[in-house]
Every structure is written in C-alpha cells, then in structure tokens.
Design an enzyme around this catalytic site. Structure first.
Site: not given
Ligand SMILES: *Cc1c(COP(=O)(O)O)cnc(C)c1O
Length: 395
Positions: A71, A324
């Site tokens: 993120s 989410c």
């Molecule tokens: C899990 C995910 C994220 C977020 O990653 P985090 O490390 O949990 O913040 C962003 N993009 C995609 C495609 C994901 O699967």
C-alpha cells in the site's frame, strides 16, 4: 482437516524467513545509521537485502526503496508521478477499474485535487488491451498505473506491451506487482517498468515490509519526512530484521517459482474443472492468463458470505471479494468491473492456492463447495425464483 486456500490475502512466513527474522532481531539490532560496528553490521545486512531484492526483478540496488508494504509503495509511486506531472502542467492519469484500493483511493484523492483520472475497462476476461492504453494517452498524461496481476481474479496483464506503449509515448508507467513478484517472472527492464510495488507478506515474508522500485532518474517524492534513510526518500529507522527476512523469502520463492507455478497450475486447473461441474456457476477472469494458484467463481442464487462461513466449518479458509471490502455489503469492485451484475457478484468465492496445498485438499475443496452450494440453494429465495422461472438465469 484445516486447509488454507487464501494465499492472495496473505501467506505463512517460510521457515527460512522466520529464521532470518529471529536471527537478525537477536544479533543485528544496531541502527544502520550509526557509525560504530553494530550499526555498520546492520547497514551491511540492509544493503545485502537491497542487492538480493534488486537482482530478483533485474533492477539496480540503488533503485530499491524499502517501505512498509504494498500500500505504501503504491501511494508513493502514484503521488510521485502526480508531483512530477503537476510541475509540467500534466494532470491526467490512466489506470483501470479493478486496481487494488491502495491505488484506487490514492487516485480518488488526486481527483479531488484536480487531476483527471481515466479508469480503463478490463473487459469480461479481466484483461486490459495495450491499444486501449495507447488510445487513452493524451498530451497531459503524467502516469499510467496498471496492476501486474489482479488480487481477486488473478488475471495477468500484458505488462510488457503496456510498458512499451508508455515508453514510446514518454509517459511514466507504474505497476502494482504485489501478486506477481516471486510467483511469475517479473523483469523491470524487459517489462519497461518505471515504478513497481511489492509486498513481502504475499510471498512468505513478514507483514509490514515491502519495496518500491523506482527507475534511476525519476525524482521520488517523500510520504514520510524525517531522517535521511533510503537516500532521503523514506524517513524512519529501517526494519532491518523484516527487510532481511523479506529478502530471504524472495530469493527462496524466486528460486523455485517455475516448478512451483507448474505444480500450482495443475492444481488450479483441476479445481476449476471440479467447480465448473456445479450448475449455474462461472469462472471469473481469463482461464489461461491467470496466476498459477488463483481460482475465482460465481455461483448463482447464493451469498458468498454464507458460503464462506459454511466452508470455514469444513476447515476451508477462502475469501469472497477482497479482505479490504469484506465486512461491507458492497459486492467486489473487481467483479463489477468485469461485468458481473450485483446479484451474481455477491455469490463469489476466491480460492488461492500455495505450495503447501495438495491434490487431496483440492478434491476435498471440490466436494465441500459442491455440498455447500447445493445446501444453500436449498433454502435460497433467489434460487427458488430462478428454478420456477420467475427470474432468469444469468450464468
Ligand atoms: C495485498 C495487496 C496490496 C497491499 O499490500 P500490503 O503490503 O498489504 O499493504 C496491494 N496491492 C495488491 C494487488 C495486493 O494484493
């Protein structure tokens, strides 16, 4: 029996990654910015991790910035391109309707600040066409951001071709590669990528660590101001044990990704074949251009939430929509983006396999999903209407 089939949500840390995390926490606890030996040892570990991470995606170590995860990397990449665009009077960004919320919500924020955002159609198969990216590019486009592989339906995008279009048109190209790195080949040079986001907990590394690749020459903007860590682009004392454990997991996974993908593809295709036998069901997303472990189905006449709860009773851990959005009643924005109507999108199930899953588990999942879907349809008012002809079948 307990079966974990939600690897797109997160993965269990590998033994090697846990070892690195423990070992580094005990032995390399110095601050990498300190000049004495303890600090310099931590600095060495950090730079070794940077080299390891860079080599997996064919980047230069100087192009890797450690972050708290996917993120944060998405936010930083997009806000960087927006900042560069602002200075050049370019305020148009191209993305797609089925990106992760870390991308979509950042774009929404920019829209409120006066940026013009074009979200491309992803079609019924969940794949964006490079020619559509090309057609959408304008003189004032400052960024194209398209995910490498979708986290819900697993579809893999023609990233290399989209990157080539962006290169030709001299537009920055970012890709959220959180679901791709360590699972399928990713090469930032061959794929024409300017910025890329990745997250350790999606490839058996620790949660709360990730990285942003940013091509040399691009002026990265800070999200976090403070000390001069990460060449002044990401302040805060580095999570050295976490970063080292991420590098361990990444090297390990990358080393075996081809045989792992071959094995997972077989399990995936068996699972798809089994679930397709359920009447009025449909696979979401292209059957071939998809992540080796991803299966995503819609079953007409039922609610995904009830399906999940009953599968949980049978020991199967899966997902419906993304983590989410679960908890909200809105159907998945990804399923809506590929044209599923609300009612159908509500009856979705995502099963994402990993290396611990076995053929026996896949057979058990098929049997269990069949039973649960039949059971739920037994007292579903929607199903009754479908059967009596009051409502028309869509799938
Ligand atoms: C899990 C995910 C994220 C977020 O990653 P985090 O490390 O949990 O913040 C962003 N993009 C995609 C495609 C994901 O699967």
């Amino acid at each position: 029996m307990k079966i974990y089939a939600d690897h797109a949500a997160t993965t269990k840390m590998s033994d090697a990654a846990v070892n690195t995390l423990l070992c580094m926490s005990k032995e390399v606890w110095g601050n990498p910015s300190s000049l004495y030996e303890h600090g310099q040892k931590a600095k060495e570990v950090l730079e070794q991790a940077r080299e390891d991470v860079a080599s997996v995606i064919n980047a230069d170590p100087k192009e890797i910035y450690f972050t708290s995860g996917g993120s944060e990397a998405d936010n930083q990449a997009i806000l960087t391109a927006a900042e560069i665009g602002r200075k050049q009077g370019k305020k148009h960004i191209i993305s797609s309707a089925f990106e992760h919320h870390a991308v979509l919500h950042t774009l929404e924020k920019l829209r409120r600040e006066g940026f013009d955002i074009t979200l491309l159609d992803v079609h019924e198969n969940g794949i964006i066409l490079p020619c559509e990216v090309e057609d959408a590019i304008r003189d004032d486009t400052c960024l194209v951001t398209i995910m490498y592989a979708n986290n819900e339906i697993g579809t893999i995008q023609p990233i290399r071709e989209i990157g080539a279009v962006c290169r030709r048109k001299k537009v920055l190209f970012h890709t959220d590669a959180v679901q791709a790195v360590a699972h399928i080949p990713v090469d930032v040079k061959a794929d024409n990528i300017d910025m890329l986001s990745s997250s350790a907990h999606k490839f058996h590394g620790p949660k709360g660590t990730g990285f942003l690749y940013c091509k040399k020459g691009i002026q990265l903007s800070n999200l976090i101001e403070g000390g001069a860590q990460e060449r002044g682009k990401r302040a805060g004392t580095e999570n050295v044990p976490g970063i080292a454990a991420m590098a361990t997991a990444l090297k390990e996974m990358d080393g075996k990704k081809m045989p792992a993908a071959a094995r997972l593809t077989k399990l995936r295709d068996r699972l798809i074949e089994g679930l397709q036998q359920i009447p009025h069901s449909a696979l979401n997303g292209d059957a071939k251009h998809r992540l080796p472990g991803n299966v995503n189905f819609c079953f007409e006449g039922i609610e995904g939430e009830s399906l999940l709860l009953l599968l949980d009773d049978k020991g199967i851990m899966a997902s419906s929509g993304s983590a989410c959005t679960s908890g909200s009643l809105d159907p998945s924005h990804v399923l809506l983006a590929i044209g599923r109507i609300h009612d159908v999108a509500h009856g979705s199930l995502r099963l994402t396999l990993g290396e611990e899953n076995t053929e026996e588990e896949v057979e058990y999942i098929i049997k269990s999903v069949k039973e649960v879907v039949e059971y739920l349809r037994g007292f579903s008012p929607v199903w009754r209407e479908l059967m009596s002809g009051e409502r028309e079948f869509i799938l």
